[in-house]
Design a protein around this motif. Structure first.
Motif, PDB file in Angstrom:
ATOM      1  N   ILE A  27      14.782  35.684  33.663  1.00  0.00           N
ATOM      2  CA  ILE A  27      14.010  34.683  33.521  1.00  0.00           C
ATOM      3  C   ILE A  27      14.414  33.663  34.024  1.00  0.00           C
ATOM      4  O   ILE A  27      15.765  33.237  33.318  1.00  0.00           O
ATOM      5  CB  ILE A  27      13.711  34.959  32.359  1.00  0.00           C
ATOM      6  N   THR A  28      13.622  33.064  34.784  1.00  0.00           N
ATOM      7  CA  THR A  28      13.566  31.761  34.737  1.00  0.00           C
ATOM      8  C   THR A  28      13.262  31.356  34.771  1.00  0.00           C
ATOM      9  O   THR A  28      11.144  30.811  34.861  1.00  0.00           O
ATOM     10  CB  THR A  28      14.185  30.965  36.281  1.00  0.00           C
ATOM     11  N   ILE A  29      13.586  29.677  33.731  1.00  0.00           N
ATOM     12  CA  ILE A  29      11.871  28.636  33.652  1.00  0.00           C
ATOM     13  C   ILE A  29      12.213  27.326  34.105  1.00  0.00           C
ATOM     14  O   ILE A  29      13.485  26.709  34.344  1.00  0.00           O
ATOM     15  CB  ILE A  29      11.892  28.516  31.984  1.00  0.00           C
ATOM     16  N   THR A  30      10.961  26.744  34.178  1.00  0.00           N
ATOM     17  CA  THR A  30      11.635  25.075  34.877  1.00  0.00           C
ATOM     18  C   THR A  30      11.756  24.838  33.108  1.00  0.00           C
ATOM     19  O   THR A  30      10.425  24.440  32.313  1.00  0.00           O
ATOM     20  CB  THR A  30      10.964  24.740  35.738  1.00  0.00           C
ATOM     21  N   ALA A  31      12.467  23.103  33.200  1.00  0.00           N
ATOM     22  CA  ALA A  31      12.409  22.089  32.526  1.00  0.00           C
ATOM     23  C   ALA A  31      12.411  20.828  32.765  1.00  0.00           C
ATOM     24  O   ALA A  31      13.304  21.095  33.875  1.00  0.00           O
ATOM     25  CB  ALA A  31      13.424  22.783  31.217  1.00  0.00           C
ATOM     26  N   PHE A  32      12.523  19.464  32.575  1.00  0.00           N
ATOM     27  CA  PHE A  32      12.949  17.821  32.854  1.00  0.00           C
ATOM     28  C   PHE A  32      14.052  18.278  32.655  1.00  0.00           C
ATOM     29  O   PHE A  32      15.302  18.340  31.990  1.00  0.00           O
ATOM     30  CB  PHE A  32      12.219  16.979  31.775  1.00  0.00           C
ATOM     31  N   GLU A  33      14.814  17.350  33.890  1.00  0.00           N
ATOM     32  CA  GLU A  33      16.309  16.445  33.851  1.00  0.00           C
ATOM     33  C   GLU A  33      16.751  16.060  33.116  1.00  0.00           C
ATOM     34  O   GLU A  33      17.531  16.448  31.914  1.00  0.00           O
ATOM     35  CB  GLU A  33      16.197  16.972  34.844  1.00  0.00           C
ATOM     36  N   HIS A  34      15.233  15.161  32.608  1.00  0.00           N
ATOM     37  CA  HIS A  34      15.682  14.388  31.775  1.00  0.00           C
ATOM     38  C   HIS A  34      14.428  13.911  30.953  1.00  0.00           C
ATOM     39  O   HIS A  34      13.303  13.306  31.306  1.00  0.00           O
ATOM     40  CB  HIS A  34      15.941  13.121  31.795  1.00  0.00           C
ATOM     41  N   SER A  35      14.144  14.871  29.638  1.00  0.00           N
ATOM     42  CA  SER A  35      12.898  15.035  29.572  1.00  0.00           C
ATOM     43  C   SER A  35      12.591  13.382  28.585  1.00  0.00           C
ATOM     44  O   SER A  35      13.157  13.049  27.753  1.00  0.00           O
ATOM     45  CB  SER A  35      12.762  15.606  28.304  1.00  0.00           C
ATOM     46  N   PRO A  36      10.979  12.995  28.633  1.00  0.00           N
ATOM     47  CA  PRO A  36      11.140  11.568  28.197  1.00  0.00           C
ATOM     48  C   PRO A  36      10.850  11.844  26.957  1.00  0.00           C
ATOM     49  O   PRO A  36      11.264  10.036  26.144  1.00  0.00           O
ATOM     50  CB  PRO A  36       9.779  11.197  28.263  1.00  0.00           C
ATOM     51  N   ASP A  37      11.443  12.667  25.663  1.00  0.00           N
ATOM     52  CA  ASP A  37      11.581  12.749  24.427  1.00  0.00           C
ATOM     53  C   ASP A  37      13.014  12.787  24.224  1.00  0.00           C
ATOM     54  O   ASP A  37      13.342  12.289  22.558  1.00  0.00           O
ATOM     55  CB  ASP A  37      10.810  13.427  23.284  1.00  0.00           C
ATOM     56  N   GLY A  38      13.694  12.439  24.995  1.00  0.00           N
ATOM     57  CA  GLY A  38      15.215  12.231  24.619  1.00  0.00           C
ATOM     58  C   GLY A  38      15.545  13.306  23.821  1.00  0.00           C
ATOM     59  O   GLY A  38      17.078  13.490  23.125  1.00  0.00           O
ATOM     60  N   GLY A  39      14.944  14.989  23.920  1.00  0.00           N
ATOM     61  CA  GLY A  39      15.484  15.757  23.457  1.00  0.00           C
ATOM     62  C   GLY A  39      15.052  16.132  22.039  1.00  0.00           C
ATOM     63  O   GLY A  39      15.409  16.726  21.356  1.00  0.00           O
ATOM     64  N   ARG A  40      13.846  15.556  21.656  1.00  0.00           N
ATOM     65  CA  ARG A  40      13.610  15.837  20.648  1.00  0.00           C
ATOM     66  C   ARG A  40      12.525  17.339  21.020  1.00  0.00           C
ATOM     67  O   ARG A  40      11.795  17.492  19.573  1.00  0.00           O
ATOM     68  CB  ARG A  40      12.121  14.563  20.006  1.00  0.00           C
ATOM     69  N   GLY A  41      12.613  18.515  21.531  1.00  0.00           N
ATOM     70  CA  GLY A  41      11.916  19.245  21.218  1.00  0.00           C
ATOM     71  C   GLY A  41       9.930  19.411  21.656  1.00  0.00           C
ATOM     72  O   GLY A  41      10.157  20.000  21.658  1.00  0.00           O
ATOM     73  N   LEU A  42       9.687  18.469  22.424  1.00  0.00           N
ATOM     74  CA  LEU A  42       8.630  17.995  22.129  1.00  0.00           C
ATOM     75  C   LEU A  42       7.773  18.508  23.677  1.00  0.00           C
ATOM     76  O   LEU A  42       6.819  18.590  23.790  1.00  0.00           O
ATOM     77  CB  LEU A  42       7.887  16.699  22.321  1.00  0.00           C
ATOM     78  N   ALA A  43       8.777  18.321  24.891  1.00  0.00           N
ATOM     79  CA  ALA A  43       8.387  18.775  26.067  1.00  0.00           C
ATOM     80  C   ALA A  43       7.868  20.323  25.836  1.00  0.00           C
ATOM     81  O   ALA A  43       8.862  21.105  25.148  1.00  0.00           O
ATOM     82  CB  ALA A  43       9.240  18.221  26.727  1.00  0.00           C
ATOM     83  N   ARG A  44       7.349  20.801  26.445  1.00  0.00           N
ATOM     84  CA  ARG A  44       6.674  21.999  26.419  1.00  0.00           C
ATOM     85  C   ARG A  44       7.554  23.008  26.473  1.00  0.00           C
ATOM     86  O   ARG A  44       6.938  24.174  26.531  1.00  0.00           O
ATOM     87  CB  ARG A  44       5.280  22.512  27.509  1.00  0.00           C
ATOM     88  N   ASP A  45       8.310  23.084  27.509  1.00  0.00           N
ATOM     89  CA  ASP A  45       9.422  24.263  27.785  1.00  0.00           C
ATOM     90  C   ASP A  45      10.141  24.495  25.759  1.00  0.00           C
ATOM     91  O   ASP A  45      10.486  25.665  25.636  1.00  0.00           O
ATOM     92  CB  ASP A  45      10.712  23.695  28.251  1.00  0.00           C
TER      93      ASP A  45
END
Ligand code: GTB
Length: 213
Positions: free
Chosen positions: A3-21
């Motif tokens: 299984i491979t998912i995609t995520a931001f290389e640099h999330s705008p939230d800086g790692g607060r876990g709020l991006a949907r990945d």
């Protein structure tokens, strides 16, 4: 099958876990499925190779053999249907858990995202001070009703389900506004979600990518 998912290389939230990945990572952790992550830049999101996976040029996506999915709700539903642990077996209980997933995404997340948009992108607008309380009131209205329904229960409908996973994930996005803490039972509900080992693993994995960005 990998299984491979995609995520931001640099999330705008800086790692607060709020991006949907994070929601997809959490679901995979709950059902014990290993996964790989392909990190994507904002530029790459809009390029044809990524759009072939995600027509709207966003994260997350999900690939498993010849299956490619986009849209967090669809991905989490797929994971929950294929693996034990996120949906009850009884048909009616299962239908109710799925209903809570949709309620999280279609009813609760909408005013929360609207508030985030106002706070992040509209601060400099002349109508900001007038609009903010209106949008805050819509979030309070929604969270108040959810808090009433949850009451003293641990989870929304019996054991923890994909409905709770999605609802906790959505509510997390309201925390920075301070409104979540106005509803102690909802704040405690979110804390219970965050305390789950699977959530902790998902959060740590996205933080490892984003810390310091
Ligand atoms: N409906 C889709 C789904 O649920 O999968 C929405 C997907 C989506 O909004 N993806 C966002 C994205 O790819 C990232 S998660 N945006 C890039 C673009 O559209 O160009 C939304 C998000 C982003 C940032 C924060 N944050 O910084 O706190 C929180 C949530």
């Amino acid at each position: 099958m990998t299984i491979t998912i995609t995520a931001f290389e640099h999330s705008p939230d800086g790692g607060r876990g709020l991006a949907r990945d994070t929601r997809v990572r959490w679901a995979l952790e709950e059902v014990g499925q290993p996964y790989k992550v392909r990190l994507v830049t904002f530029k790459a999101l809009k390029e044809p190779a990524h759009r072939a996976l995600h027509p709207f040029g966003q994260i997350p996506t999900y690939e498993e053999g010849n299956l490619a999915l986009f849209e967090t709700g669809g991905i989490v539903m797929h994971i929950a249907e294929r693996h034990a642990g996120l949906l009850p077996h009884h048909a009616n209980a299962r239908a109710r858990a799925i209903t809570w997933m949709f309620a999280a995404l279609n009813t609760v997340e909408m005013p929360i995202v609207e508030l985030s948009t106002v706070m992040l992108l509209e601060r400099d607008k002349p109508w900001y001070q007038e609009r903010l309380p209106l949008v805050e009131a819509r979030v309070r209205d929604c969270l108040g009703q959810l808090a009433t329904r949850l009451g003293d229960a641990e989870w929304l409908d019996g054991p923890f389900s994909a409905g709770d996973l999605m609802m906790v994930s959505v509510l997390l996005r309201s925390r920075s506004s301070g409104i979540l803490d106005e509803y102690p039972n909802l704040a405690a509900y979110v804390a219970r979600g965050e305390a789950r080992p699977a959530y902790k693993r998902a959060f740590a994995a996205q933080l490892a990518v984003n810390a310091g960005t």
